[in-house]
Design an enzyme around this catalytic site. Structure first.
Site, PDB file in Angstrom:
ATOM      1  N   GLU A 105       3.871  -0.684   2.868  1.00 11.43           N
ATOM      2  CA  GLU A 105       5.010  -0.007   3.460  1.00 11.43           C
ATOM      3  C   GLU A 105       6.192  -0.187   2.519  1.00 11.43           C
ATOM      4  OE1 GLU A 105       2.337  -1.136   6.801  1.00 11.43           O
ATOM      5  OE2 GLU A 105       3.427  -2.454   5.436  1.00 11.43           O
ATOM      6  N   TYR A 117       5.088   3.199  -7.094  1.00 12.91           N
ATOM      7  CA  TYR A 117       3.799   3.307  -6.407  1.00 12.91           C
ATOM      8  C   TYR A 117       3.141   4.657  -6.682  1.00 12.91           C
ATOM      9  CZ  TYR A 117       5.881  -0.649  -3.911  1.00 12.91           C
ATOM     10  OH  TYR A 117       6.496  -1.833  -3.598  1.00 12.91           O
TER      11      TYR A 117
END
Length: 151
Positions: A105, A117
């Site tokens: 998250e 990411y």
């Protein structure tokens, strides 16, 4: 960059919690890091430069899935590739534990982390409403299949 990435040890916890407190509004306690890093199902790593912890990350593994719980780099070392190096090493070690899928998250406002990411093959798969406190904010859920690691 002259650094090493190795498993987190008890001697690292003071420095890790100092970084944690400097970055997060609700930081993990020293005891939380000790318990997490001593669990054989988990992987906790530190990045060391000049005998100092400059970053760390953690992964909990359950039934072939890995949940990335933490990734942090000191303010003075951000943007220099340490976070990328930590995450790649975490994934390599996760593969050794047969992790087939990674989850994490990230704050909706943390575009820099999201871009990291995404550049490593993670995909946005959902939103967790009000996941974060202080300040309250949604989290983007991201995932990556470990098959991508083998290319």
């Amino acid at each position: 960059m002259n650094y090493i990435i190795r498993p987190m040890e008890k001697k690292d916890i003071v420095q890790v919690t100092e970084i944690e407190k400097s970055i997060y509004s609700i930081p993990w306690s020293a005891n939380s890091f000790i318990e997490a890093s001593e669990n054989d199902n988990n992987i906790y790593l530190v990045c060391i430069e000049n005998d100092k912890v400059i970053g760390y990350c953690g992964l909990w593994t359950v039934l072939g899935e890995g949940n990335i719980t933490n990734i942090a780099v000191t303010n003075t070392h951000r943007g220099k590739g340490y976070g990328r190096a930590l995450l790649k090493e975490l994934e390599n070690r996760g593969r050794e534990k047969a992790v087939s899928k990674y989850f994490l998250e990230v704050r909706l406002s943390n575009v820099i982390a999201q871009n990291l990411y995404l550049s490593l093959g993670y995909k946005k798969i959902g939103i967790r409403k009000n996941f974060y406190e202080r300040p309250a904010e949604d989290a983007i859920i991201m995932s990556k299949d470990s098959i991508l690691l083998m290319k």
